[in-house]
Design a protein around this motif. Structure first.
Motif, PDB file in Angstrom:
ATOM      1  N   VAL A 104     -22.517  -8.361   3.506  1.00  0.00           N
ATOM      2  CA  VAL A 104     -21.862  -7.251   4.211  1.00  0.00           C
ATOM      3  C   VAL A 104     -21.727  -6.048   3.274  1.00  0.00           C
ATOM      4  CG1 VAL A 104     -19.699  -6.511   5.263  1.00  0.00           C
ATOM      5  CG2 VAL A 104     -20.665  -8.737   5.851  1.00  0.00           C
ATOM      6  N   ILE A 105     -21.298  -6.292   2.033  1.00  0.00           N
ATOM      7  CA  ILE A 105     -21.125  -5.186   1.087  1.00  0.00           C
ATOM      8  C   ILE A 105     -22.477  -4.549   0.770  1.00  0.00           C
ATOM      9  CG2 ILE A 105     -20.433  -4.574  -1.272  1.00  0.00           C
ATOM     10  CD1 ILE A 105     -18.282  -6.767  -1.076  1.00  0.00           C
ATOM     11  N   ALA A 106     -23.516  -5.396   0.584  1.00  0.00           N
ATOM     12  CA  ALA A 106     -24.839  -4.855   0.258  1.00  0.00           C
ATOM     13  C   ALA A 106     -25.326  -3.938   1.373  1.00  0.00           C
ATOM     14  CB  ALA A 106     -25.830  -5.994   0.026  1.00  0.00           C
ATOM     15  N   ASP A 107     -25.158  -4.389   2.623  1.00  0.00           N
ATOM     16  CA  ASP A 107     -25.620  -3.575   3.745  1.00  0.00           C
ATOM     17  C   ASP A 107     -24.739  -2.327   3.895  1.00  0.00           C
ATOM     18  OD1 ASP A 107     -27.718  -3.456   5.503  1.00  0.00           O
ATOM     19  OD2 ASP A 107     -26.567  -4.209   7.200  1.00  0.00           O
ATOM     20  N   GLY A 108     -23.436  -2.504   3.719  1.00  0.00           N
ATOM     21  CA  GLY A 108     -22.527  -1.365   3.796  1.00  0.00           C
ATOM     22  C   GLY A 108     -22.867  -0.314   2.749  1.00  0.00           C
ATOM     23  N   ALA A 109     -23.197  -0.765   1.536  1.00  0.00           N
ATOM     24  CA  ALA A 109     -23.560   0.175   0.466  1.00  0.00           C
ATOM     25  C   ALA A 109     -24.859   0.889   0.804  1.00  0.00           C
ATOM     26  CB  ALA A 109     -23.692  -0.574  -0.863  1.00  0.00           C
ATOM     27  N   LEU A 110     -25.782   0.142   1.441  1.00  0.00           N
ATOM     28  CA  LEU A 110     -27.065   0.738   1.834  1.00  0.00           C
ATOM     29  C   LEU A 110     -26.836   1.833   2.884  1.00  0.00           C
ATOM     30  CD1 LEU A 110     -30.061   0.265   1.189  1.00  0.00           C
ATOM     31  CD2 LEU A 110     -30.173  -1.215   3.188  1.00  0.00           C
ATOM     32  N   ILE A 111     -25.946   1.561   3.832  1.00  0.00           N
ATOM     33  CA  ILE A 111     -25.641   2.566   4.860  1.00  0.00           C
ATOM     34  C   ILE A 111     -24.997   3.783   4.211  1.00  0.00           C
ATOM     35  CG2 ILE A 111     -24.232   3.061   6.900  1.00  0.00           C
ATOM     36  CD1 ILE A 111     -24.365   0.059   7.562  1.00  0.00           C
ATOM     37  N   THR A 112     -24.050   3.540   3.319  1.00  0.00           N
ATOM     38  CA  THR A 112     -23.249   4.630   2.762  1.00  0.00           C
ATOM     39  C   THR A 112     -24.029   5.450   1.751  1.00  0.00           C
ATOM     40  OG1 THR A 112     -21.427   3.062   2.928  1.00  0.00           O
ATOM     41  CG2 THR A 112     -20.975   5.148   1.804  1.00  0.00           C
ATOM     42  N   TRP A 113     -24.742   4.786   0.851  1.00  0.00           N
ATOM     43  CA  TRP A 113     -25.338   5.500  -0.280  1.00  0.00           C
ATOM     44  C   TRP A 113     -26.865   5.561  -0.238  1.00  0.00           C
ATOM     45  CZ3 TRP A 113     -20.937   2.332  -1.544  1.00  0.00           C
ATOM     46  CH2 TRP A 113     -19.800   3.063  -1.885  1.00  0.00           C
ATOM     47  N   GLY A 114     -27.476   4.902   0.762  1.00  0.00           N
ATOM     48  CA  GLY A 114     -28.926   4.971   0.893  1.00  0.00           C
ATOM     49  C   GLY A 114     -29.637   4.045  -0.069  1.00  0.00           C
ATOM     50  N   GLY A 115     -30.960   4.012   0.034  1.00  0.00           N
ATOM     51  CA  GLY A 115     -31.727   3.033  -0.719  1.00  0.00           C
ATOM     52  C   GLY A 115     -32.363   3.571  -1.990  1.00  0.00           C
ATOM     53  N   ASN A 116     -32.107   4.823  -2.342  1.00  0.00           N
ATOM     54  CA  ASN A 116     -32.761   5.385  -3.529  1.00  0.00           C
ATOM     55  C   ASN A 116     -31.996   5.058  -4.800  1.00  0.00           C
ATOM     56  OD1 ASN A 116     -34.727   6.595  -1.947  1.00  0.00           O
ATOM     57  ND2 ASN A 116     -33.402   8.372  -1.579  1.00  0.00           N
ATOM     58  N   VAL A 117     -32.696   5.147  -5.917  1.00  0.00           N
ATOM     59  CA  VAL A 117     -32.037   4.945  -7.208  1.00  0.00           C
ATOM     60  C   VAL A 117     -31.195   6.187  -7.514  1.00  0.00           C
ATOM     61  CG1 VAL A 117     -32.365   4.536  -9.660  1.00  0.00           C
ATOM     62  CG2 VAL A 117     -33.941   3.540  -8.018  1.00  0.00           C
ATOM     63  N   GLU A 118     -29.899   5.959  -7.702  1.00  0.00           N
ATOM     64  CA  GLU A 118     -29.001   7.069  -8.047  1.00  0.00           C
ATOM     65  C   GLU A 118     -28.759   7.022  -9.551  1.00  0.00           C
ATOM     66  OE1 GLU A 118     -27.395   9.257  -6.072  1.00  0.00           O
ATOM     67  OE2 GLU A 118     -27.779   8.479  -4.037  1.00  0.00           O
TER      68      GLU A 118
END
Lengths: 285, 316
Positions: A104-118
């Motif tokens: 859930v956290i992994a998907d939530g982070a993907l939604i919130t911050w996107g899939g690119n390297v920050e």
């Protein structure tokens, strides 16, 4: 000579990051017998929270603090709402529940911050490199070494010298007796879980300028934390320190001299230690 | 005896349903059912060590991927036949377990779980980095399906392939049933319930568990071989944590330590993930929530069983 110095510094800076990450896991696992699969997620969250705070304030220290504290709060929520209802015998239930939380956290982070390297830049005085004779080395890595050592000493003082630390040790050694002595175990557990999450978040925020932040980092961090704790011995902060040093040096040296064996280098120390000392270097039977 | 007759009736009814199902369903759903059968074999292997031996592994994906990659590489790169390649796939999974078991069985309980997960990551790393052999994260392409030789059917037909997998599932159930009912299976369960007592009765409990660990990997390897035929391509993610955790959840939902439990669990988990895949892009979120909901609201029976799985901390 320069190569050896570089190797040593690389190992040390990586080790310090591993230590902060692994110390958090070994504390929660040692005291509470909770195998927290979200430990790596907390590492990722710490990095993202830190980045968010950095974008708001452009202050590196605020980013570190925000990453650590916000993650501690996330850990307390996870513990209070979900984990507290399981007794210590239900380890499997905790593993699967926290694995669900990992997804859930992994998907939530993907939604919130996107899939690119920050990436997050460190404080301005920590950018660039230091020149020591023939050696040029990034300042931030030196900072990581110093910060890791400072955290290690603080943690050691906390566990060995404070009243709360004594309660934690009592809880690890004999939970029943600790309860009998009037220690409020539920509150102690909550505090310890918060501390474990805080360390994971702090490691994430510290690691962000060095590793970058990207989806999948959570799981990488989790496996690294597992290996450090297995090598060092469950429940021992000194063990996490020694384990982190060993794992990081073997990994760094292998990657330098035998890059083809890099996939093996993280797991070889674990396999060897387990063969000779199943309880880990500093773990107790 | 009554109970035996009822469960025999139940098995026959389930088998009849499994036999007629492809005739009633669209090929797409037959494909999903095939996946259920394959994962049932996979979960059954885990059930042997988790439910019957008390060793909860989070590393079964290592053997799934080993079986799949071995058969793929042997058929496509070495060019040997499907039958010897498949046997080699299952065998390699067993060999890997024979090596990993030496390391992992140094620990029990949650430490065992951590170690099995970490070892699986090594397999994932090989699959990911050894590009010339595995194709890395591009995946291993076009494994193909075996030719049945003298038989008049082609495995490229979805329904035929379903029956092909069903044969292996029935065989796997039969083998599994035989194992857990045998003196060896009973000794395993004795070890799960009280290792110390079994040891003082003269059993080599380490060897019992070690053999079970390898048998579980053979089941996973078979599932991997079949899954490679089913999907046609192999990805490093097959050695990731997700298949391992899915198998764990399947066993737990279905009821560890029961013969049919993993079958039921595989059906439930794969249905959930398929439905989630159709209706939302956020299947990871749905799957994660499924884990949480199952653990929170699973009937006491399931959680009660969980307690028996972890070896109690020794008081001596």
């Amino acid at each position: 000579m320069t190569t050896v110095a570089l190797l040593g510094l690389n190992s040390l800076s990586f080790a310090m990051l591993l230590f902060v990450l692994g110390a958090g896991l070994t504390i929660t696992f040692g005291l509470m017998r909770i195998l927290n699969m979200t430990h790596g997620s907390f590492f990722l969250l710490g990095a993202y929270f830190g980045l968010a705070a950095w974008k708001l304030t452009h202050n590196f220290w605020v980013a570190l603090l925000a990453g650590a504290l916000a993650t501690a709060v996330a850990g307390m929520v996870l513990y209070r709402v979900f984990l507290r209802r399981f007794s210590q015998l239900e380890e499997m239930a905790q593993v699967l529940l926290t694995f669900g939380a990992l997804l859930v956290i992994a998907d939530g982070a993907l939604i919130t911050w996107g899939g690119n390297v920050e990436t997050q830049p460190p404080a301005s005085f920590l950018r660039g490199s230091v020149h020591l004779g023939a050696l040029t080395y990034p300042k931030y890595r030196f900072f990581l070494i110093g910060a890791g050592l400072a955290i290690a000493v603080t943690l050691w003082l906390f566990v060995a010298r404070t009243r709360l630390g004594a309660m934690v040790r009592a809880g690890v050694d004999d939970p029943e007796m600790a309860k009998g002595l009037g220690i409020n175990m539920p509150l102690l557990f909550l505090a310890v879980f918060a501390l474990g999450s805080l360390l994971a978040g702090l490691a994430g925020a510290l690691g962000a300028p060095y590793l970058g932040i990207y989806p999948g980092l959570d799981f990488e961090a989790l496996v690294l934390a597992f290996i450090v704790v297995i090598v060092g011995g469950v429940g021992s902060i000194e063990g996490a320190f020694v384990g982190a040093l060993l794992v990081a040096s073997v990994d760094t040296a292998t990657k330098t001299y035998f890059p083809n064996l890099a996939w093996f280098s993280l797991y070889a120390p674990m396999a060897i230690i387990l063969a000779f000392r199943p309880q880990g270097l500093l773990g107790r039977k | 005896m009554m109970r035996g007759r009822w469960s025999l009736l139940g098995i026959l009814a389930a088998l009849a349903l499994a036999l007629v199902a492809p005739g009633l369903l669209e090929p797409y759903f037959v494909g999903i059912l095939t996946r259920v059968l394959i994962f049932a074999i996979f979960a059954m292997g885990l059930n042997l060590i988790m439910g019957y031996t008390g060793l909860p592994s989070l590393g079964q994906a290592a053997y799934l991927a080993t079986g799949a990659y071995t058969v793929g590489i042997l058929v496509k790169k070495v060019g040997i036949g499907f039958l010897p390649a498949s046997v080699a796939g299952v065998g390699m999974a067993g060999l890997l377990a024979a090596a990993f078991g030496l390391i992992a069985l140094r620990a029990r309980g949650a430490s065992f779980l951590m170690i099995t997960l970490a070892l699986t990551q090594a397999v994932w790393a090989i699959a990911f980095t050894w590009r010339s052999l595995t194709g890395g994260d591009d995946g291993f392409p076009s494994v193909g399906r075996p030719d049945l030789g003298f038989l008049p059917w082609s495995l490229t037909d979805t329904r035929v392939f379903y029956y092909f997998v069903l044969v292996f599932l029935v065989l796997a159930v039969a083998v599994f049933y035989t194992i857990v009912r045998s003196p060896y299976g009973l000794a395993l369960q004795g070890t799960r319930d009280n290792e110390l007592r079994m040891r003082s009765l003269g059993y080599n409990t380490w060897m019992l568990q070690y053999v079970a660990f390898i048998i579980a990997a053979l089941f996973a390897g078979l599932a991997g071989v079949l899954y490679a035929f089913h999907v046609g391509a192999i990805a490093p993610g097959w050695a990731g944590v997700t298949p391992s955790a899915e198998a764990l959840l399947m066993v737990i939902i279905g009821g560890p330590g029961t013969v049919v439990g993993p079958l039921v669990g595989a059906g439930m988990i794969i249905s959930v993930s398929e439905v989630a895949n159709i209706f939302t892009q956020r299947w990871m979120m749905v799957l994660g929530a499924t884990y949480i909901v199952v653990i929170l609201f699973a009937p006491d029976g399931i959680v009660g069983r969980l307690k028996r799985l972890m070896p109690r901390r020794q008081t001596a």
